[in-house]
Every structure is written in structure tokens, then in C-alpha cells.
Enzyme design. Structure first.
Site, mmCIF file in Angstrom:
data_model
loop_
_atom_site.group_PDB
_atom_site.id
_atom_site.type_symbol
_atom_site.label_atom_id
_atom_site.label_comp_id
_atom_site.label_asym_id
_atom_site.label_seq_id
_atom_site.Cartn_x
_atom_site.Cartn_y
_atom_site.Cartn_z
ATOM 1 N N ASP A 40 0.843 -1.208 0.000
ATOM 2 C CA ASP A 40 0.000 0.000 0.000
ATOM 3 C C ASP A 40 0.874 1.253 0.000
ATOM 4 O OD1 ASP A 40 -2.455 -1.090 -0.058
ATOM 5 O OD2 ASP A 40 -2.929 -0.759 2.059
ATOM 6 N N LYS A 62 -3.780 3.107 -3.082
ATOM 7 C CA LYS A 62 -5.132 3.602 -3.383
ATOM 8 C C LYS A 62 -5.404 4.887 -2.609
ATOM 9 C CE LYS A 62 -7.427 -0.151 -2.270
ATOM 10 N NZ LYS A 62 -8.579 0.013 -3.107
ATOM 11 N N MET A 175 -9.016 9.857 8.254
ATOM 12 C CA MET A 175 -9.518 10.308 6.947
ATOM 13 C C MET A 175 -10.510 11.463 7.107
ATOM 14 S SD MET A 175 -10.020 6.494 5.299
ATOM 15 C CE MET A 175 -10.515 5.711 6.822
HETATM 16 N N1 SAH Z 1 -4.845 0.885 8.662
HETATM 17 C C1 SAH Z 1 -4.399 2.217 8.967
HETATM 18 C C2 SAH Z 1 -5.416 3.259 8.570
HETATM 19 C C3 SAH Z 1 -5.679 3.319 7.078
HETATM 20 S S1 SAH Z 1 -6.827 4.561 6.641
HETATM 21 C C4 SAH Z 1 -4.031 2.300 10.442
HETATM 22 O O1 SAH Z 1 -4.366 1.394 11.216
HETATM 23 O O2 SAH Z 1 -3.377 3.272 10.827
HETATM 24 C C5 SAH Z 1 -5.743 5.909 6.241
HETATM 25 C C6 SAH Z 1 -5.826 6.982 7.301
HETATM 26 O O3 SAH Z 1 -5.019 6.630 8.420
HETATM 27 C C7 SAH Z 1 -5.294 8.327 6.868
HETATM 28 O O4 SAH Z 1 -6.255 9.058 6.116
HETATM 29 C C8 SAH Z 1 -5.047 8.982 8.207
HETATM 30 O O5 SAH Z 1 -6.246 9.377 8.822
HETATM 31 C C9 SAH Z 1 -4.491 7.787 8.996
HETATM 32 N N2 SAH Z 1 -3.016 7.734 8.925
HETATM 33 C C10 SAH Z 1 -2.276 6.798 8.315
HETATM 34 N N3 SAH Z 1 -0.961 7.049 8.492
HETATM 35 C C11 SAH Z 1 -0.880 8.170 9.224
HETATM 36 C C12 SAH Z 1 0.202 8.933 9.750
HETATM 37 N N4 SAH Z 1 1.479 8.584 9.536
HETATM 38 N N5 SAH Z 1 -0.088 10.047 10.468
HETATM 39 C C13 SAH Z 1 -1.363 10.411 10.714
HETATM 40 N N6 SAH Z 1 -2.430 9.719 10.241
HETATM 41 C C14 SAH Z 1 -2.188 8.626 9.511
#
Ligand code: SAH
Length: 270
Positions: A40, A62, A175
Site C-alpha cells: 500500500d 489507493k 480520513m
Molecule cells: N490501517 C491504517 C489506517 C488506514 S486509513 C491504520 O491502522 O493506521 C488511512 C488513514 O489513516 C489516513 O487518512 C489517516 O487518517 C491515517 N493515517 C495513516 N498514516 C498516518 C500517519 N502517519 N499520520 C497520521 N495519520 C495517519
């Protein structure tokens, strides 16, 4: 390796948010075994150094608004690779089961008769706030945390913000930066005070990490004024968002850990 010598399998691996150092030992072991990695786009490329040189890397990102790989295609690819006898690692940002579509992928693989394992990862909604010193369930001011998406399913309803306003939990919104106005308005309308502490952490655990502290009432303006706070970011709403002794260097973290009562009691048990 091929279908005649060994059965293929798929491991869904959570890479944590940002820095490759947040991988678990189990994740590193899965990466070392992999012959193919489907990756991803929120995964730190530094994670790939744990793959064998011979492993194939297939980006299947994506990101919202960008060219994306349809989910059904990813399912078919995982099944096809596993049927070829490959040891497939499906690398996801954060935790595979937290807004990661991990559940759908496990179902698709099981339906196809493919063996599947899940390796949990640190999730952005907990490790992101922690990166700026926010303990999401600090018992002095929160009885729990709700991890919520700010992004409604296409054609579906979003979260029930009015109910969340009354639940008394810390709200951590994934998000949510694009639709912050549509999140804040129903929370205020349902009675959450405009001076409720709020925070934003974007690109947590990366060199681009940024944070903002504000209130529910100023959150939308704060995001609009500072494009550096953009996606990927999590929003934190609730009293804990005002907490935060930021521990910036590994030395500071080590010092804090050394003096914590928890560490002390561990030592007394040998
Ligand atoms: N599976 C992931 C979430 C995927 S959805 C998890 O458990 O973290 C993607 C969202 O995750 C982004 O839009 C944001 O809200 C958050 N996100 C992912 N990486 C991030 C980061 N390094 N810092 C802040 N938010 C993050």
C-alpha cells in the site's frame, strides 16, 4: 517455489504508521519469508529493506484522489500469486484491521481456499496522537476512545456524529481532514462544547510530522490555514487532546521510561 513444491499463503502485515522502526518483530519475520510483497502507498519504503533481494514488490496503492488499484483486483492478485506457490505479504499502513480492508481481504482469501495469517500493526489513531504526547485513554479525563472514519462509504451513511458527541469518549477521526466541516458541525449541534480540546497530527512518525492544538470550534479554520496539516492525518477530539508532554528524542523517551513506576515494578519481579 511453485504450486508443486509448497502451498502458497498470504500474510496481511501491518507496517504501523510512518517510520519502519514501528514494525513488529513478527512483521519483520513475515517480510523475511516473503517471495512477493503487495504494498500500500502509506507504507514507509524503509520497510522494504527487510525483504529478500529476490522478492518481487508490487505497489497497489489507493490514495484518495489518485489512481487507485481496485480492491477486487488486489483480491485476484493475492489469490493468483498464492496459487503459484508464492509466500505473499500484503503490506498495509498501520493495522490491517483498522480501516485497512483487512477483513474483506481475509474473506476473499478464505473463500478461495488460501491460507491467510494477520500480523497486527500499530494503528495511526493511537500511535499518531502518542507521537505528539497524547494518551488517548488517559484515565484522568477519558473512559475510552472511539476510532471513527471521517469518510463515508460511497453511497453509504457516515458515522452518527450526534451519538458520538454524547458518548463521552475521546474521538479519533481517520480520513477526516477533507470533510472536517461536516464532522464538526453535527458534533457542535449535538451539544459538544466549542472549547472542547482538539488536535491534529499529520504524517506522524515521518520527517514531515506536523501537529496542531486547537479546539473543536477552531479545528476547521486551523486546518484551512495550514496546508501542511493535510492527509494523512488524524483528528483527536476530547479532553486528552490538551495533554501532551512531547518526548522528541529517543533519549527523552528512555529517560521517561526509566523513571516510570511501571518499569520499576517490572524490575522488582526480576
Ligand atoms: N490501517 C491504517 C489506517 C488506514 S486509513 C491504520 O491502522 O493506521 C488511512 C488513514 O489513516 C489516513 O487518512 C489517516 O487518517 C491515517 N493515517 C495513516 N498514516 C498516518 C500517519 N502517519 N499520520 C497520521 N495519520 C495517519
Amino acid at each position: 517455489m511453485n504450486a508443486r513444491t509448497a502451498p502458497g499463503r498470504v500474510t496481511l502485515v501491518g507496517a504501523g504508521p510512518g517510520d519502519a522502526d514501528l514494525l513488529t518483530v513478527r512483521a519483520v519475520k513475515a517480510l523475511r519469508r516473503a517471495t512477493v510483497a503487495l504494498v500500500d502507498d502509506l507504507v514507509d519504503p524503509g520497510v522494504l529493506r527487510y525483504l529478500r533481494k529476490s522478492a518481487r514488490v508490487v505497489p497497489v496503492g489507493k490514495r484518495g484522489g489518485c489512481v487507485s488499484t481496485p480492491q477486487a483486483f488486489i483480491h485476484r492478485l493475492m489469490v493468483a500469486e498464492a496459487r503459484q506457490g508464492e509466500q505473499v505479504v500484503r503490506l498495509k499502513g498501520g493495522d490491517p484491521f483498522v480501516f485497512g480492508r483487512g477483513g474483506e481481504e481475509v474473506d476473499a482469501l478464505r473463500e478461495a481456499g488460501i491460507e491467510v495469517e494477520v500480523v497486527s500493526g500499530l494503528t495511526a489513531g493511537i500511535a499518531g496522537p502518542a507521537a505528539i504526547g497524547i494518551p488517548v485513554t488517559d484515565r484522568r479525563c477519558a473512559s475510552g476512545v472511539a476510532l471513527v472514519t471521517g469518510h463515508a462509504q460511497p453511497g453509504g451513511e457516515g458515522p452518527d456524529w450526534a451519538a458520538l458527541a454524547r458518548c463521552g469518549l475521546t474521538l479519533v477521526v481517520y480520513m477526516g481532514t477533507q470533510r472536517v466541516g461536516e464532522i464538526v458541525a453535527p458534533l457542535l449541534a449535538a451539544g459538544l462544547a466549542a472549547d472542547t480540546p482538539a488536535a491534529v497530527v499529520s504524517a506522524a512518525h515521518t520527517p514531515r510530522q506536523r501537529e496542531a492544538r486547537c479546539t473543536l470550534g477552531t479545528l476547521a479554520d486551523r486546518l484551512a490555514q495550514d496546508p501542511g496539516l493535510g492527509s494523512p492525518a488524524v483528528l483527536v477530539i476530547g479532553a486528552v487532546a490538551a495533554l501532551g508532554a512531547v518526548m522528541e528524542s529517543p533519549e527523552e523517551v528512555e529517560t521517561a521510561f526509566r523513571y516510570s513506576p511501571i518499569r520499576g515494578s517490572n524490575e522488582s519481579f526480576g
